[in-house]
Design an enzyme around this catalytic site. Structure first.
Site, short mmCIF file in Angstrom:
data_model
loop_
_atom_site.label_atom_id
_atom_site.label_comp_id
_atom_site.label_asym_id
_atom_site.label_seq_id
_atom_site.Cartn_x
_atom_site.Cartn_y
_atom_site.Cartn_z
N SER A 104 -31.35 -52.76 36.15
CA SER A 104 -30.05 -53.29 36.56
C SER A 104 -29.60 -52.53 37.80
O SER A 104 -30.17 -51.50 38.15
CB SER A 104 -29.02 -53.12 35.43
N VAL A 168 -30.02 -47.87 34.35
CA VAL A 168 -28.63 -47.99 34.79
C VAL A 168 -28.41 -47.02 35.96
O VAL A 168 -28.85 -45.88 35.93
CB VAL A 168 -27.64 -47.70 33.64
N ILE A 199 -31.93 -43.27 34.14
CA ILE A 199 -30.80 -43.15 35.06
C ILE A 199 -31.34 -43.38 36.47
O ILE A 199 -32.23 -42.67 36.93
CB ILE A 199 -30.14 -41.75 34.96
N LYS A 200 -30.78 -44.38 37.13
CA LYS A 200 -31.26 -44.71 38.48
C LYS A 200 -30.54 -43.86 39.53
O LYS A 200 -29.31 -43.80 39.55
CB LYS A 200 -31.03 -46.20 38.78
N ILE A 201 -31.34 -43.26 40.38
CA ILE A 201 -30.83 -42.43 41.47
C ILE A 201 -31.48 -42.90 42.77
O ILE A 201 -32.71 -43.05 42.82
CB ILE A 201 -31.15 -40.94 41.24
#
Length: 429
Positions: A104, A168, A199-201
């Site tokens: 997402s 996310v 966790i998207k970075i």
């Protein structure tokens, strides 16, 4: 279509565009139908097989085998879905069709929340409880992520944490804030509280150190917005450095994917080639993205081998898989499965939007291509450089555009939520 660099621009009509992207729409794409899928193993063609793609029906019958199952079982590529909205249970037929994870981003949630009434009840409760627009946004997103994680938990468990992830993203406003990104990642990891959340970075220069620190804290990360090989290498190093700095004796539960963007590279470079206008330049249209991606895969093979990696692997470390992102074809002159067919290989992920997913199930070719014709990919990469294409500058421009696009989606949604919240408060007075 075999996916070799030399055949990238061979035209084939794209699949008709779907209606506004949603999980419900995607589920309908798997209505009962028989589709022929070409499969070849180790370069040997096999007779066409019939792959049935059908939504789960009232009798609870599961979706039958599709090309997505073959991608994973025969070639080691995990097909993921690049979309998420309510009702999250619409993911069930998509999972049954062979999808093994979900990604997402702020744009996906902006479309989902602004175009659906499915979020209204929870939003009203949050506003009534005194939440501001941004706090409410995160509550809405976190619920979707938690619900999706639950659906993918069986895949996560079956693969011992190698697959079945839901991603996310931290706030795009933090793309140039190293420490702010670290704190946001820790917070998201804590509140989502699911083992299979990524966790998207973003892979901005400021956030590469954030990736290292977050990994060192034992948090699994999906590194997003990678547009160049140089930045990709920095991302790999951040992952390795983070694992080494973690101090953990068991590294098996700290995993990562590196989201290498594909179609946007062709979109930008094709415009540059059109401007140059020579026959040599025009002949290279539609070849840049896959060429660079194949060279990225070669770098992956190099970096995840040798003494340094072997020492980490002994502690249970998993390789940071390459994830092909931005795989929807934007130029209708190109094959609509171009960015899937051309990059198939072991230990990779391909996250597909609705249209690419539907197209691959319908007529994709399951054959190992990611490490085929790499010398030709080198030739394309060098030929573009000789024409004056600066790969580093291309990466920088696409990164800026990507971050800006996510910021605009995020800000736009917050404005909409603020207005909706104000209206609800006025109505309650």
């Amino acid at each position: 279509m075999t996916g070799t660099v030399s055949k990238l621009a061979a035209p084939r009509p794209a699949a008709p565009p779907l209606r506004p992207a949603s999980l419900r729409t995607a589920a309908l794409a798997f209505a009962p139908s028989a589709r022929r899928v070409r499969v070849s193993v180790a370069g040997r063609a096999r007779s066409p097989i019939i792959a049935m793609a059908s939504a789960k029906e009232g009798n609870g019958a599961p979706t039958k085998r599709t090309a997505l199952h073959d991608l994973y079982e025969l070639q080691g590529l995990s097909p993921w879905y690049d979309n998420l909205c309510r009702p999250v249970t619409d993911l069930l037929p998509i999972i049954a069709s062979g999808v093994r994870g979900v990604t997402s981003n702020p744009t996906i949630f902006q479309k989902a929340i602004s175009s659906s009434s499915a979020y209204d009840d929870q939003f009203k409760q949050l506003i009534s409880a005194g939440k501001d627009a941004e706090s409410a946004y995160w509550e809405l997103v976190i619920k979707d992520i938690q619900d999706a994680c639950k659906l993918f938990e069986p895949i996560y468990d079956e693969t011992d944490g190698a697959d079945g992830y839901v991603s996310v993203e931290v706030s795009p406003r933090l793309a140039n804030d190293t420490q702010g990104t670290v704190e946001a990642a820790k917070w998201l990891h804590k509140v989502v509280n699911r083992p299979n959340v990524y966790i998207k970075i973003p892979a901005t220069a400021e956030c590469v150190p954030s990736i290292q620190e977050v990994i060192a804290n034992g948090i699994s990360v999906n590194v997003t917005l990678i547009f160049s090989i140089a930045r990709y290498e920095a991302v790999i190093d951040a992952y390795l450095d983070g694992l080494e700095a973690s101090g953990l004796s068991d590294l098996s539960r700290v995993t990562s994917v590196a989201s290498f963007f594909v179609s946007r590279v062709d979109t930008l470079i094709d415009k540059m080639l059109d401007k140059i206008g020579t026959p040599e330049a025009l002949a290279l249209r539609g070849k840049a993205a896959v060429a660079q991606a194949k060279l990225a895969n070669r770098l992956y093979q190099k970096k995840f081998s040798g003494p340094r990696w072997e020492a980490l692997a002994k502690k249970g470390a998993k390789k940071q898989r390459l994830l092909w992102a931005s795989t929807g074809v934007k130029n209708p002159a190109y094959p609509d499965t171009l960015y899937v067919d051309s990059l198939i290989g072991p230990d990779t992920v391909n996250t597909m939007p609705d249209q690419a997913l539907q197209a691959f199930i319908d007529h994709g070719t399951v054959s190992r291509t990611v490490d085929a014709n790499v010398s030709e990919a080198e030739g394309v990469y060098s030929a573009l450089e000789k024409l004056g294409i600066d790969w580093e500058e291309v990466g920088k421009q696409l990164e800026l555009e990507g971050v800006d696009s996510f910021k605009k989606s995020f800000d736009s949604l917050l404005v909409s939520l603020q207005e909706k919240g104000n209206s609800l408060k006025m109505a309650s007075v």
